[in-house]
Each structure stands twice: as structure tokens, then as C-alpha cells.
Design a protein around this motif. Structure first.
Motif, PDB file in Angstrom:
ATOM      1  N   GLN A  83       2.852  26.135  29.355  1.00 47.56           N
ATOM      2  CA  GLN A  83       2.098  26.996  28.960  1.00 47.56           C
ATOM      3  C   GLN A  83       3.174  28.475  28.684  1.00 47.56           C
ATOM      4  O   GLN A  83       2.837  28.990  27.942  1.00 47.56           O
ATOM      5  N   SER A  84       5.010  28.744  29.712  1.00 47.40           N
ATOM      6  CA  SER A  84       4.925  29.383  29.044  1.00 47.40           C
ATOM      7  C   SER A  84       6.477  29.536  28.589  1.00 47.40           C
ATOM      8  O   SER A  84       6.830  30.454  28.459  1.00 47.40           O
ATOM      9  N   SER A  85       5.912  28.041  27.969  1.00 46.30           N
ATOM     10  CA  SER A  85       7.642  28.015  26.954  1.00 46.30           C
ATOM     11  C   SER A  85       7.054  26.636  25.772  1.00 46.30           C
ATOM     12  O   SER A  85       6.763  25.786  25.672  1.00 46.30           O
ATOM     13  N   LYS A  86       6.489  27.692  24.902  1.00 49.44           N
ATOM     14  CA  LYS A  86       5.227  26.689  23.809  1.00 49.44           C
ATOM     15  C   LYS A  86       5.790  27.654  22.615  1.00 49.44           C
ATOM     16  O   LYS A  86       4.874  27.898  21.656  1.00 49.44           O
ATOM     17  N   PRO A  87       7.391  27.209  21.826  1.00 50.76           N
ATOM     18  CA  PRO A  87       8.317  28.102  21.282  1.00 50.76           C
ATOM     19  C   PRO A  87       7.326  27.755  19.233  1.00 50.76           C
ATOM     20  O   PRO A  87       7.304  28.017  19.010  1.00 50.76           O
ATOM     21  N   GLY A  88       6.780  26.183  19.418  1.00 49.17           N
ATOM     22  CA  GLY A  88       5.962  25.444  18.179  1.00 49.17           C
ATOM     23  C   GLY A  88       7.538  24.476  17.930  1.00 49.17           C
ATOM     24  O   GLY A  88       8.360  24.614  18.463  1.00 49.17           O
ATOM     25  N   ALA A  89       7.430  24.551  16.652  1.00 51.70           N
ATOM     26  CA  ALA A  89       8.220  24.163  15.268  1.00 51.70           C
ATOM     27  C   ALA A  89       8.338  24.088  14.447  1.00 51.70           C
ATOM     28  O   ALA A  89       7.333  24.853  13.751  1.00 51.70           O
ATOM     29  N   VAL A  90       9.139  23.693  13.469  1.00 53.14           N
ATOM     30  CA  VAL A  90       9.144  24.057  11.848  1.00 53.14           C
ATOM     31  C   VAL A  90       9.215  21.748  11.398  1.00 53.14           C
ATOM     32  O   VAL A  90      10.106  20.757  11.800  1.00 53.14           O
ATOM     33  N   ILE A  91       8.335  21.655  10.485  1.00 53.16           N
ATOM     34  CA  ILE A  91       8.372  19.903  10.358  1.00 53.16           C
ATOM     35  C   ILE A  91       8.379  20.502   8.600  1.00 53.16           C
ATOM     36  O   ILE A  91       7.524  20.912   7.876  1.00 53.16           O
ATOM     37  N   TYR A  92       9.866  19.848   8.248  1.00 51.94           N
ATOM     38  CA  TYR A  92      10.307  19.805   7.070  1.00 51.94           C
ATOM     39  C   TYR A  92       9.409  18.886   6.046  1.00 51.94           C
ATOM     40  O   TYR A  92      10.103  18.112   6.219  1.00 51.94           O
ATOM     41  N   ILE A  93       9.816  19.500   4.825  1.00 52.14           N
ATOM     42  CA  ILE A  93       8.590  18.554   3.958  1.00 52.14           C
ATOM     43  C   ILE A  93       9.921  18.534   2.410  1.00 52.14           C
ATOM     44  O   ILE A  93       9.496  19.483   1.578  1.00 52.14           O
ATOM     45  N   PRO A  94      10.450  17.408   2.466  1.00 56.10           N
ATOM     46  CA  PRO A  94      11.872  17.527   1.220  1.00 56.10           C
ATOM     47  C   PRO A  94      10.912  17.985   0.260  1.00 56.10           C
ATOM     48  O   PRO A  94       9.920  17.026   0.114  1.00 56.10           O
ATOM     49  N   PRO A  95      11.481  17.846  -0.866  1.00 52.58           N
ATOM     50  CA  PRO A  95      10.809  17.379  -2.351  1.00 52.58           C
ATOM     51  C   PRO A  95      10.457  16.458  -2.260  1.00 52.58           C
ATOM     52  O   PRO A  95      11.126  15.110  -1.610  1.00 52.58           O
ATOM     53  N   GLY A  96       9.708  15.893  -2.967  1.00 52.26           N
ATOM     54  CA  GLY A  96       9.917  14.450  -2.874  1.00 52.26           C
ATOM     55  C   GLY A  96       8.004  14.257  -3.356  1.00 52.26           C
ATOM     56  O   GLY A  96       6.816  15.321  -3.372  1.00 52.26           O
ATOM     57  N   GLY A 115       7.393  23.353   3.027  1.00 51.00           N
ATOM     58  CA  GLY A 115       8.508  22.902   1.887  1.00 51.00           C
ATOM     59  C   GLY A 115      10.123  23.186   1.044  1.00 51.00           C
ATOM     60  O   GLY A 115      10.521  24.218   2.035  1.00 51.00           O
ATOM     61  N   ASP A 116      10.095  23.007   0.260  1.00 50.77           N
ATOM     62  CA  ASP A 116      11.589  23.241  -0.865  1.00 50.77           C
ATOM     63  C   ASP A 116      10.730  23.346  -2.101  1.00 50.77           C
ATOM     64  O   ASP A 116      11.890  22.898  -2.686  1.00 50.77           O
ATOM     65  N   GLY A 117       9.609  23.577  -2.534  1.00 48.80           N
ATOM     66  CA  GLY A 117       8.748  24.041  -3.884  1.00 48.80           C
ATOM     67  C   GLY A 117       7.598  23.992  -4.060  1.00 48.80           C
ATOM     68  O   GLY A 117       7.465  23.107  -3.642  1.00 48.80           O
ATOM     69  N   HIS A 118       7.244  25.214  -4.245  1.00 50.08           N
ATOM     70  CA  HIS A 118       6.325  25.432  -4.746  1.00 50.08           C
ATOM     71  C   HIS A 118       5.069  24.196  -5.435  1.00 50.08           C
ATOM     72  O   HIS A 118       3.968  23.869  -5.871  1.00 50.08           O
ATOM     73  N   GLY A 119       6.439  23.888  -6.693  1.00 49.94           N
ATOM     74  CA  GLY A 119       6.178  22.231  -7.810  1.00 49.94           C
ATOM     75  C   GLY A 119       4.657  22.779  -8.617  1.00 49.94           C
ATOM     76  O   GLY A 119       4.322  21.709  -8.780  1.00 49.94           O
ATOM     77  N   PHE A 120       4.507  23.780  -8.395  1.00 54.20           N
ATOM     78  CA  PHE A 120       2.738  23.696 -10.252  1.00 54.20           C
ATOM     79  C   PHE A 120       3.284  23.469 -11.317  1.00 54.20           C
ATOM     80  O   PHE A 120       4.445  24.348 -11.353  1.00 54.20           O
ATOM     81  N   ALA A 121       2.754  22.929 -11.393  1.00 48.16           N
ATOM     82  CA  ALA A 121       2.112  22.705 -13.272  1.00 48.16           C
ATOM     83  C   ALA A 121       0.924  22.780 -13.671  1.00 48.16           C
ATOM     84  O   ALA A 121       0.137  22.253 -12.322  1.00 48.16           O
ATOM     85  N   SER A 122       0.954  23.088 -14.904  1.00 43.98           N
ATOM     86  CA  SER A 122      -0.930  22.667 -15.291  1.00 43.98           C
ATOM     87  C   SER A 122      -0.641  21.507 -15.516  1.00 43.98           C
ATOM     88  O   SER A 122      -0.807  20.845 -16.759  1.00 43.98           O
ATOM     89  N   SER A 123      -1.815  20.741 -14.534  1.00 40.38           N
ATOM     90  CA  SER A 123      -2.208  19.547 -14.964  1.00 40.38           C
ATOM     91  C   SER A 123      -3.764  20.286 -15.604  1.00 40.38           C
ATOM     92  O   SER A 123      -3.983  19.278 -16.524  1.00 40.38           O
ATOM     93  N   SER A 124      -4.363  20.641 -15.823  1.00 41.38           N
ATOM     94  CA  SER A 124      -5.294  21.042 -16.569  1.00 41.38           C
ATOM     95  C   SER A 124      -5.068  21.469 -18.071  1.00 41.38           C
ATOM     96  O   SER A 124      -4.980  20.827 -19.105  1.00 41.38           O
ATOM     97  N   ILE A 125      -3.931  22.038 -18.627  1.00 41.06           N
ATOM     98  CA  ILE A 125      -3.104  21.677 -19.925  1.00 41.06           C
ATOM     99  C   ILE A 125      -2.343  20.243 -20.302  1.00 41.06           C
ATOM    100  O   ILE A 125      -3.003  19.456 -20.764  1.00 41.06           O
ATOM    101  N   ARG A 126      -2.369  19.459 -19.378  1.00 43.91           N
ATOM    102  CA  ARG A 126      -2.256  18.473 -19.725  1.00 43.91           C
ATOM    103  C   ARG A 126      -2.898  17.344 -19.896  1.00 43.91           C
ATOM    104  O   ARG A 126      -3.446  16.700 -20.869  1.00 43.91           O
ATOM    105  N   TYR A 127      -4.192  18.331 -18.706  1.00 41.97           N
ATOM    106  CA  TYR A 127      -5.214  16.926 -19.095  1.00 41.97           C
ATOM    107  C   TYR A 127      -6.440  17.444 -20.510  1.00 41.97           C
ATOM    108  O   TYR A 127      -6.746  16.098 -20.658  1.00 41.97           O
TER     109      TYR A 127
END
Lengths: 442, 442, 442
Positions: A83-96, A115-127
Motif C-alpha cells: 500500500q505504501s509504494s505503488k508508483p505504477g508503471a508505463v505500458i509502451y505501445i510502439p507504432p504498429g 504510444g508513439d503516434g496518434h495516427g489519425f487519418a480520415s476513414s470517412s473520406i476514404r469510405y
């Protein structure tokens, strides 16, 4: 080295691929190092591409990143029992590209999923583009999680914990949540999927630099305290940001946001002291910002661009909010594929539809440009600010540019004590009540 | 492991230095690991300090980081040939000094180029300081790229791709682009160098936490959609941020920006819905913000400090923009080395020089302090806001503090229908037209 | 490979644990690699969990992260002796609990100290909660440094360097500084501890995404130029952000900030062109923002929530500042444990207490809700904006909602030339001077 440290080191050695795990900062301990590493502590940096599932090594980030992250979270809890030491962690998601079949449940504080990239592209335009066989790429990218639950749940990520204290300082940073497709058609904004749902009270969370796309609901957060939603790209979702239940002292700032015609770009319920500032909110959105029983909050310095009435909407009783320095651009839907749709409201509803008491609407510019043939009801003089209910609202120093004669301010018959100052010329003002103060814009 | 995965693993093994490549998150696969790493995929995290050039190992980040990054981008394209899965990658630049001799060409979506330090330091102060032999350091730092093209190109980075779709979600994050020196002298702001030029239409790009220094043009972006330029330090460049061609729904927020007397701190051409907010824009800049045919955009909550007239300038026809809540400080150049220079405009040009229709200028404070002897033309009463052309502009609730009698608002003879409300006393207002509305500040 | 490079590679090999050091991007060179690594340069990425102290290996990040970081900084200086190439470095702090016994002294430019989690949790709630034995966790987390100096110093981090140039581009990013406890009781906000003190002139620093908690003074920065304090969570500290000495062109933006009743949430002394924007500033704070002899600065678009008078306070002479678009919520202390405390000011002091010349206060909304029994002096009509001294201040277009009759604007007898426009009704305005202009809110 203490026996405890040594044990941890050995356990990690067995479970983490040694070299790959070093990627992205996972402090892996090897046998020969342990002797000299007096400082050794359990690692707190995890890489989804190198983590081996504790019970089923067939589960990887490329088969089900959800199950894999749940396994990592279980490891964090196992390694941080005190209880007195729970600093947590990082979960890293490389591009993929990562499929998520199983909902992640986050029930530890101080967890960053990055992660390392928000990666938005328009699916609406594509569809809607027709033949895309010659396109360079067709999907969003970056650190992209495909929300493909096969577990009966709707969420990619659920954050929830019972007991005390509420969860603190969980961070989602810089990856992409992609709902892939809508049903029954790609312009419906419906698929039942939720990117992230925070379902219990929380403090000091951050949602930053994320991408959300093609989810029916991008981000849903209940009972937020001191939340920050900053620098995200949340678009082509049914609803983008929903702050539900209640909340205080939070902020939604500097985001790119644009929902579908079925939902909200930003929704806030029973919040106090919410700061919605500096966002670029683009179409569509049933409403771009919707307040419900939200008080003493600020909507300041945003740019809003909408295709329907009710760009800033409200219901219930919203008190003493400040709506200032925003730019409201209203025009009709210009894009063929979306022209069949709207939010069902007519132009008497108001670009701003305000319900509540003591709100101040000031320093906003409205740029209204809808061809007469597209104004509803037919022949109506459109309303810019409708004070639909409440008392002692204060409208001052608002500007309007319109292609048609418009009512800059309309007061409902139920309203009391509204001050309308330099916000409408005499011909732009209509009051269905006699209890108000009016100084016409000269 | 599939044969395909295995093949990739082996190829990477040969080409990437094994231990060093693990730095900064590069998931390197070694032979003995491959058998158990069923999840193996091509790595997507590259470290410039450990990448070995595919054809010429003599090229390193310390000989030509540009050629090296081009080789990495070629590798990304080779490893992501499939239209349906191109998540992109991260190229990591640790702190260090890196020469760039060859222009980088970015032609993949979802590429993040990330450093660990914007590294700004004032080269202007240093060059004008005299003897710096006793200084601790003399150059900018952090993850610093020295833009030293020997390839005949002017850009450090060119982002450009033909075909569909436009590039999405390219990110430049947290490194330094240093143009090193100006010619013919260090106060000319001229060297022909461009830090980053984006030359084809683009969506959801981010330029964040970067440093730009001593480039003739820092950042030039053509045809931006939903661009974010946030949290950068862009100073001592001829021009800092130029948004050219056209654009929509973009934002330039929370930056430190300050151009040279030859260029723009922020320039926007044919943009719609641009949000320029929360920036601290310091001298000098021929203009601090310049709009050209830009519409329905916001300039909100910025602090602007300038040494010449035309701090906020415009040409063409700019429509329905909101200019609110900004602080404009105008004083003369205080620093000896820069006193020989100015932008050639006189004090009748206006601190704000506004051309266009339906713009709203409200809630701004002007703090003007220029000794009479430095006002041009000699003896002139300086102009604060000049409406130079257009109709239906709306100026309201602006404040002025000045060391000399000044005209808070001047309307050109060509202007029509300007409203001037609480923005000038009677003695601070001049109209060369009769078509206007005026309510004097009491 | 040059002899020099080889030497460096060997030295690093001896001092850095080989595998662990690869974590988080430390480019470690091993003997067999050195021959082929022609590009080899000294590493610039350090991980506190793998660094071996140069003289005393018993010192680790788990015994004294302060002494360890000092040893890393010494290494940086040793490896970067050349005035013409000092790019700096990154010191990475993975999530974890780290005691700091020895003050860190930062005396190099371009140093980034970066964690992976701001880790804020409310210690105030916990300390006042009674039995917490069943709680999941009881302390803040993330990359958490416990400030436990045993070296006689009060600071966790001191940034200071003599000589030229001033330090540039030092960055503190995304870790937690926790002062642990207050004395003599947990609600005193006193423990003499300072999180970060920058004590010499500096340029282009960034404090970003940090967490500060339970420090008497969180962040103290002297003589800042172009500083950015952005995206931090600074709460439950005596004072949060203190910009002392002097400064220019800086910004404090988009933070969550809330000080104790003994100090300032944001304090600025002799600053010019400071931009305080988009912050969510919550209780308590003796004052939420305090200006001292600060000029031409902006306080724009913030949300402020306070429990005492003097939420925005000032002393000295503050000139030509813009205070616009802010939301001020004033109510009494609602929480039992803190109800014994206040800042000693009464309700005649003003929610805004303004001293200085030529300031503009505009577009703000005040939501005042204090039960009459809690208003002091007893029976007083509370003051919202008090212009306490100075000339030519400009108050316009401010709104007020109050549960009691209040004076929206009060002018002290010493004031001259204040303009009060649309900021108070006639019954809400009191002037103890005859030198003013008043246009009542209709």
C-alpha cells in the motif's frame, strides 16, 4: 542484494524476452547482472511488443493487445503489493497495428499507457472515396489499436475500481483507437464501440495527444476531478468527449474535435469549473458543445464550425457559465455524402441554445451563412442566440455577420431578467417576455 | 514463427547494431530470440545513433543525419509494403549535435521524428556579444540538427507526396533545427535555409515542442488541414510559421515565437477556421501575425510585443475573423545591434492594419509607448487600429494606453459600415469615410 | 574509430551496467561493437535506475536519487568539455519511488529531466481521511521523488550557474516531486521544502507535465526569460508557481494549480509580457494570482475558484495588464478540515484587488456566493473589483452574479481616471474619488 530483489529479478528473467524487452525502457535484469545491481527493483516500463503473456504465450500484442495489457496490469499489481509504494508503471505501445479483442480493465493508479503516434487519418473520406486501390494507405496508423472486441464488451479500455481512494493520475498518451467501421453504413457513426470509458470517480487523469476515430463514443468519463483532456485528435466518432455523472475543476483544451451528426463533440453533465478552451471544433456534431446542469464553467476562445442549429446546446439548468471569445461558423453541410443527415433542429433553435441562470455570453463572433432555401422552417428568420429558459443571463458585446436577416438574440417567454447589451441591433432582437434589459448595438 | 516473420528478423539482425539499437525503444531481434518471439514484427522505432546505413556505412548521424534519416524512411517503406497496414514509425534523435548535409524527404504517413530537447539558445545575443571565449557554451543544443545542406536544397526537411491520400499525422517533436548563421551578417536573418517545408496537402500533422533558430524560414506548411503547431520555440528566424497556399481547421497555440525584421512570426494564407491562441509572440517580425485572404479565423488571447507598426497586418480580403483578448505592446527597438533595422512602415499604418469584411476586433489592450522623436512621419499622431479597406468590420471594447496622443481607430475612405464601439474616445477617432457607426468610449 | 571515441566507449562500458542501461534509450557501447560503431559518441540518455555512481556504487536512485543525478550531471560535464558542442542530455526517471536526500544542482544547459508520470494524488484528502488502512494506495506515484533532504538544503532541485551565458533550455518533464508531509500538522502547508528553485537568469526553460505536491514552495524561478510552465499539476503546496526577481516573455498556461491558504497559486514579480492563460486554478491560495510590479502581462481565459477575498491580488505598481475572459468563483470554504483557516482578508478587499496604472479588466464573470453570516466585516456589502490605487485603469464589460447585494466596482480615494464601463449597475458602484468615468451596466 536482498533475497526479495533477487527473486524478482529471476522471475522477470523468465518471463520477459531479454533483449526485446529493453526496447522502450523496460529495465530487464539478467542473471549475471543481478549480483551487482544492488538497486534492482521490479521494472515499471513495459513494452507490449516484447511482453510474454504469463499463462498463454500465444496471446501477443498482435493477436489481442487487450488481453496482453490486462496481463501486464496483473503483473504490476503483483509486483506492487505494498500500500505504501505503488508508483505504477508505463505500458509502451510502439507504432504498429494491434487488434484488441478483449477489453482492458485499468484498476491501478499512476498507470500511463503511451504510444508513439496518434495516427489519425480520415476513414470517412476514404469510405466515401470510391476506388482506393491505388492509395498509398487506407487506414489510420501510428500506435494504432483496432477496437475489435470479441468479449461481449463495447469498450476498448474500461477504467474502474471500487474502494478507496478513487483512481489517480491514469494517463492515456499518444496512441490511436480505431473503431474501423460503422454499421449499417459507413456514414451512420454507429457501431456500439467505446474507445475509453472511465466508470468510477477519478482524480488528475490525463488524456493527451491521443487519436480517436470511427468509434460510436470516443471518450466517456464519469465523475472526473481535475481531469485534463489536452492536445487530442478526436474525430469521426459518434460522440467525442462525454463527461458524465458529475465533475469539477477539469479542462478540455487545445484539442481537435469533431463528432458525427448523431452525437456530441463535447458533452458535460453536472460539472463545476470546467474549462473548455482553445479547441478547434469542426463539424459535425449533433451539437459541438452540450451542457447539462453544468455550472460556473468556461467556454472560452474556441473555434466552432457547425452545419446544424444548436452548435452550443444545453438542457436542464446551467448556471453562471462564461461563454466568451468564441468563433461560431454556421453553414450548411457542403459534402454530398453527409447531406442526407442533420440533427433534426430548425433555425429557430439558435446557434446557441441556452438554458439556465446567470450565464454570461460575451465577445463571441457569429458568422452565419446559410442559403435561404436551406433555412428551416421555410422562410424563418434564423435565431443566433436563443435564451430558452432561465433568469439573469447576460449577453454583451457579441458580433454577428449573416448572409440573411437574422435575430441575433431571442428571449423565450419564460425568461426573466436577461440583459442584452451590444449584442443585437433593434431589428435583430426579439423578446417574448417583458422582463429584460436591452441596449441595442448601435 | 512464420517464414515471413523469420526473414524479417534475420534481416534486421544484420543491419541493426544489436545493443545500441535497443536504445530508445528499437525492438531488435537477435537470432536466439527469434524462435520464441512468435509475435515478432518489423521494428518501428529507430534510433539515429545506432542505425547503420543500408548501402554506405560511412554515413552516420554524425556525418549526415539527413542522408541517414532518408535511409531509415526507405527502410520503413520497405518493411511496410502493404496498403492495409502502414502504421509508420518513430525516428528518435537523442540529444546531440548532428550535421544535416542532405535534405530529408518525408513521404510516409504516421512518421514521428522525435528528439529529446528543443535546445533553443539565443545565437543573436551570442553573435552580438563580442568575446565569448569564456562562455560555457556558444551554440544551441538538445537534439540539435545543424542545417548545413550541401545538396543544393534549401530545406532541412521536405514533406511531400503525390497521389492519394494526402499525408496524415506526420509529427515533428522536441528537437532543434539550427541554421547556424546568417549572411552577409549575423543580423540579416538571411541564409536561404528552411527548417521544415511541407509542400503537399496534409492532414492532422503536429509540430510540437520543437526549437527553430537562425533559419531564414523556420516552418513552411502548404495546404494544411487540422494542423497543430503547439508548444514550440521558434525564434531568431527570418520568418517563423508560414501557412501558405490554403488551409482549414488548424491551430497555432501556446508557442513562443519571434521572427526577424524581414519576415513574419505567423503568416496565414487562405486559411479558414485557423485558431491562433495563447501564443507569446515577441519581437521582432516585420509583422507578428499576417493574414492574407484568411477567413473565419481567431486570434485570441495572445501576447504580442513589437517594435514596428503593423504588428498585426493583413492584405487581400480577410473576412469574419475574431481578434479578441490580445495584448499588444508597441515600443521602439531598444537593442543597439538591431536599431538600424525596421520594417519600413510608419506609425500611420496602424498597430493593427486591417483589410477585409465583417471582422470583429474586441477586448484587446494596446500599450503604446514610442518617444515622439521616434514616431514617423515626424509629428504624426500614431494610429492604433487602421481599418484600411472593407465593410462591416466591428471594433468594440478595446483599450488603449499611450505615452502620446494617438488615434485609437482610423477608418480609411474606402471603408463602409464599420462599427466602432467603446474603442476610441472622440479625440482618438478619425474617419475618412462617412459610412460608419461610432459610439465613443466614455 | 578515433582513439578518443574508443576511450569514451571503454569508459562507458566499465561504468554502465550493460543491459539495464539500454533501458529508456541509453546508448551503451560494448567492446565488440565499438570496432564497427564508427559513429560512436558519448551517450546522452541516462536512466537513473541503471546508472552506477562513479565513486560510490552504494549510492543508487533507491538510496539517494539526488546524489545520483548529481553524479550523472558531473558525467555530462566531463563528456562534453568542448564549448562548441554541449548538446546536453536526458536523465530518465522510470515510474518508481525515489528518495532524494541530496539536493540536485543543475548547472548545464539543455538538460532534460524526464519521468513517466506526474503521479499526483491528494495527500490532503488522505491525511484528513482517518483510517486509511484499507486503501489501495496512500501516496502519490508515477515517477515520484520524495523530497527528503538530509543535506541541510531546502530544495529538491536547484538550477544555478554563474558566468555567461545564462542557462538555456533546461526542461523538467513529467515526474512528481512530493514533500510528503507538513509540520506541525498536515494542514499547515509548511515544511520548508522547495521542489525546484531556479536561482540564476535563464532562457527558454520548460516545466511541463510535472506533479508537485506537499511542498511549501513548489516551483520558484528567478529572472526567467521565455519560460514555459505548461500542463503541470501543482497542488497542495504552500505556494505553487513563484516567478521572482524579474522576467519577460514567459507563459504559465494550461495548468492545474491550487495552493494552500498560506501562499500563492501563481506569483509574478517584475515580469513583462507574462501570459497566464487557460489555467484551471482551484482553491485554496492566499491569492490565486498575485502580481507585484508586473507590467504588460495578460491574465486571460483562466478559471479561478477561491475561498477568500483577494483571489487576484496585487501590490506595488502594476501597469497596463490585461485581465480578460476569466471566470472567478468565490464561495466560502466548504471542507471541515480547512475551515479554521483563511488568508486574513475581509470582503472589502475585493475579489480582484488592483494596484497600478492603465490596466484593463474586461469580459470577466464573477460568481459570488457567500452566506451573509460568513461575510466580513459583519454586515459589509462585499467588493468584487477594488481599484486600490493608480490611474487610468479601464474596467469594461464585466458580469456579476451574487447571492447578496455586492459592489461590483469600488474606487479608492487615491485613484485617478478610472473608466468603469458596463461593469456595475449604479447600485453596485462606489467611488471614493471624484476623478473617474462611469457608465452603468443597464
Amino acid at each position: 542484494m536482498t533475497e526479495k530483489d533477487s527473486g524478482i529479478a529471476r522471475r522477470m528473467l523468465l518471463r520477459v524476452p531479454a533483449v526485446g524487452a529493453a526496447a522502450a525502457g523496460l529495465a530487464v535484469l539478467s542473471g549475471q547482472r543481478a549480483a551487482s545491481a544492488k538497486a534492482a527493483k521490479p521494472p515499471t516500463v513495459y513494452d507490449v511488443t516484447t511482453w510474454t503473456h504469463s499463462t498463454n504465450p500465444a496471446i501477443t500484442c498482435y493477436t489481442d493487445i487487450g488481453a496482453l495489457i490486462n496481463d501486464i496490469i496483473a503483473d504490476i499489481k503483483k509486483l506492487q503489493p505494498n500500500q505504501s509504494s505503488k508508483p505504477g508503471a508505463v505500458i509502451y505501445i510502439p507504432p504498429g497495428d494491434y487488434p484488441l479483442k478483449t477489453r482492458v480493465t485499468v484498476d491501478v493508479s499512476y498507470l500511463t499507457i503511451r504510444g508513439d503516434g496518434h495516427g489519425f487519418a480520415s476513414s470517412s473520406i476514404r469510405y466515401n472515396a470510391g476506388d482506393t486501390s491505388a492509395w498509398h494507405e487506407i487506414w489510420p496508423g501510428g500506435s494504432r489499436i483496432r477496437v475489435e472486441n470479441t468479449d461481449g464488451h463495447s469498450e476498448g479500455f474500461l477504467v474502474s475500481r471500487s474502494g478507496e481512494p478513487r483512481l489517480s493520475s491514469v494517463v492515456f498518451d499518444n496512441f490511436c483507437l480505431d473503431g474501423l467501421s460503422f454499421t449499417p453504413n459507413q456514414n451512420s457513426y454507429a457501431n456500439g464501440k467505446v474507445g475509453i470509458r472511465v466508470d468510477t470517480a477519478n482524480d488528475a487523469f490525463r488524456i493527451e495527444r491521443m487519436g480517436f476515430v470511427y468509434l460510436e463514443r470516443g471518450l466517456v468519463i464519469r465523475d472526473a476531478d481535475a481531469l485534463s483532456v489536452h492536445g487530442n485528435f478526436i474525430a469521426e466518432c459518434g460522440s467525442c468527449v462525454e463527461l458524465i455523472g458529475s465533475g469539477q475543476a477539469s479542462k478540455v483544451t487545445d484539442n481537435h474535435i469533431g463528432a458525427g451528426y448523431i452525437g456530441y463533440s463535447i458533452f458535460a453533465e453536472q460539472h463545476q469549473g470546467l474549462l473548455i478552451a482553445g479547441n478547434n471544433i469542426f463539424p459535425r456534431g449533433k451539437s459541438l458543445i452540450h451542457l447539462r446542469n453544468t455550472n460556473r464553467s468556461s467556454i472560452t476562445g474556441n473555434r466552432l464550425h457547425g452545419f446544424y442549429p444548436g452548435m452550443l446546446d444545453s438542457d436542464g439548468a446551467n448556471k453562471e457559465n462564461l461563454i466568451s471569445g468564441n468563433h461560431f461558423r454556421r453553414e450548411p453541410e457542403p459534402w454530398g455524402p453527409m447531406q442526407p443527415y442533420n440533427n433534426g433542429k430548425d433555425d429557430l433553435y439558435g446557434v446557441i441554445h441556452l438554458r439556465g441562470d446567470g450565464n454570461m455570453v460575451t465577445g463571441n463572433l457569429f458568422a452565419y451563412d446559410v442559403p435561404p432555401a436551406k433555412i428551416t422552417p421555410s422562410g424563418a428568420k434564423p435565431t443566433i442566440i436563443l435564451v430558452a429558459s432561465g433568469h439573469n443571463n447576460h449577453l454583451s458585446n457579441n458580433g454577428l455577420v449573416s448572409n440573411v436577416a437574422a435575430n441575433a438574440v431571442v428571449l423565450d417567454g419564460s425568461t426573466l431578467g436577461t440583459k442584452v447589451i451590444d449584442s443585437a441591433t433593434s431589428s435583430q432582437f426579439v423578446a417574448y417576455t417583458s422582463d429584460y434589459t436591452f441596449r441595442a448595438t448601435p
